[in-house]
Design an enzyme around this catalytic site. Structure first.
Site, short mmCIF file in Angstrom:
data_model
loop_
_atom_site.label_atom_id
_atom_site.label_comp_id
_atom_site.label_asym_id
_atom_site.label_seq_id
_atom_site.Cartn_x
_atom_site.Cartn_y
_atom_site.Cartn_z
N VAL A 71 0.83 -1.20 0.00
CA VAL A 71 0.00 0.00 0.00
C VAL A 71 0.87 1.25 0.00
CG1 VAL A 71 -1.60 1.36 1.42
CG2 VAL A 71 -2.04 -1.07 1.03
N GLU A 72 1.96 1.22 0.75
CA GLU A 72 2.79 2.42 0.88
C GLU A 72 3.56 2.76 -0.39
OE1 GLU A 72 3.04 4.66 3.16
OE2 GLU A 72 1.79 3.76 4.73
N THR A 73 4.22 1.77 -1.01
CA THR A 73 5.15 2.10 -2.11
C THR A 73 5.10 1.14 -3.28
OG1 THR A 73 6.99 0.82 -1.17
CG2 THR A 73 6.78 3.12 -0.45
N TYR A 94 -7.55 2.76 5.30
CA TYR A 94 -6.17 2.32 5.11
C TYR A 94 -5.95 0.95 5.76
CZ TYR A 94 -1.06 2.22 5.72
OH TYR A 94 0.25 1.85 5.72
#
Length: 375
Positions: free
Chosen positions: A159-161, A358
């Protein structure tokens, strides 16, 4: 940054920063005017465009920035001129304050299905499968040592990168300085957020000094988050670990360090080994007390029995769950919302990013990658 830089004295590092800045300017000029390319006649349009570009604003000319630099240097026992040089060479990023403002009321409706579609999609699932296959041993070790499931770690980094594909292109010093000194006053929590980013700027500079890293070099998100797992400087200081054993922490280029650090972050935020993240719920329309159930937001507050008394029955193993639960509402635009019973581990994921959308996306992506791996 090489090990040679780490061995330099602080005064030498100040000179190095200055020289590096000059070298960057020279390099940029060389790229803009390569010798092998004949000069082109400047058109009126290109001249107007160049004139329209505002000159970069550096924080060296800001009294408040230099005052904070002196304060950080004194409290952290850092070389005063080194801190002033670092903050002074930070540039204002005009677009960043705008990105911090919440959307206007009613302009963008929250939509879990749309949010899920953005993060739980074929590109991330395929990339996650490759990441898991390439780092299976390290993920298994982290799960064994920290008690955090591999799919949660995989979900976070995805999800982050997208597993390192999008780690951010902003200079961290620019992002943190901009948000320290030019955080938008229109934000409802402007003073609190400005103080937060000033603390992050301080942590960043202290980290750069300890590791002998040029503070003008690291790149990250527009908020100053860094590496595969997008750690803010304070999280790097508290939770980042050298998980590949090479004697240094590198969250950009070492998947092992990123995996161990994410697992350590969750352990530090109360992750409970073996506990599910959430349960489905069924409503009893006659007893449903939705306002009371939603009042604590995502903070686990109710026992399973009490939740059932209020008209929301956790299903499956959730009916006998021993810990506190939260009824989590995820809106779907104009359609009926999605409801789940979040556990303490669901709440732990929100400590990474304070959003129920999230947290559920992280868990869902991790599950999907695990399912693809099983196939």
């Amino acid at each position: 940054m090489t090990a040679d830089f780490a061995r330099l004295s602080r005064s030498s590092r100040i000179a190095t920063l200055f020289i590096a800045a000059c070298a960057l300017s020279i390099s940029a000029a060389a790229q803009n005017h390569p010798q092998s390319t004949p000069k082109k006649k400047k058109t009126a349009a290109s001249a107007a465009a160049a004139k329209a570009q505002p000159a970069p604003v550096f924080y060296a000319d800001r009294a408040d920035a230099m005052a904070l630099a002196d304060d950080i240097a004194a409290r952290r026992n850092l070389d005063r001129e080194w801190v002033r040089q670092a903050i002074g060479q930070a540039r204002l990023l005009p677009q960043v304050p705008r990105l911090m403002l919440p959307p206007a009321a009613g302009k963008t409706a929250k939509n879990w299905r749309a949010y899920r579609g953005r993060f739980v999609e074929p590109v991330r699932i395929r990339a996650g499968l490759r990441f898991w296959q390439e780092n299976a041993e390290t993920l298994a070790r982290a799960e064994r040592e920290y008690g955090v499931p591999a799919e949660i770690i995989v979900g976070i980094i995805g999800v982050e990168t997208i597993y390192g594909q999008q780690m951010g292109s902003f200079r961290v010093i620019d992002a943190l300085a901009t948000l320290s000194f030019d955080f938008p006053d229109a934000h409802p929590r402007a003073a609190e957020r400005r103080a937060f980013f000033r603390g992050e700027l301080e942590q960043f500079l202290s980290l750069m000094d300890r590791t002998g890293t040029d503070p003008l070099t690291p790149r990250g998100s527009y908020a100053g988050a860094m590496g595969l797992g997008q750690f803010m400087p304070s999280s790097w200081v508290r939770y980042a670990v050298d998980y590949d054993g090479d004697g240094r922490i590198d969250l950009w280029n070492s998947p092992a360090d990123a995996i161990g650090s994410v697992a350590n972050y969750f352990k530090g935020h109360g992750w409970k080994t073996g506990m599910p993240v959430w349960f489905d719920v069924r409503f009893d329309a006659e007893r449903l007390q939705l306002p009371e159930l939603l009042a604590p937001d995502i903070l686990p507050t109710f026992s399973a029995a009490r939740m059932a008394e209020l008209g929301a029955q956790p299903l499956g193993a959730g009916a006998a769950h021993a810990g506190p639960l939260a009824l989590v509402e995820l809106q779907n635009g104009g359609d009926v919302p999605t409801y789940i019973a979040g556990t303490e581990n669901f709440y732990a994921i929100t400590r990474y990013n304070w959003s129920s959308y999230y947290a559920l996306a992280v868990d869902t992506l991790g599950r999907e990658v695990a399912a693809a791996r099983a196939r």
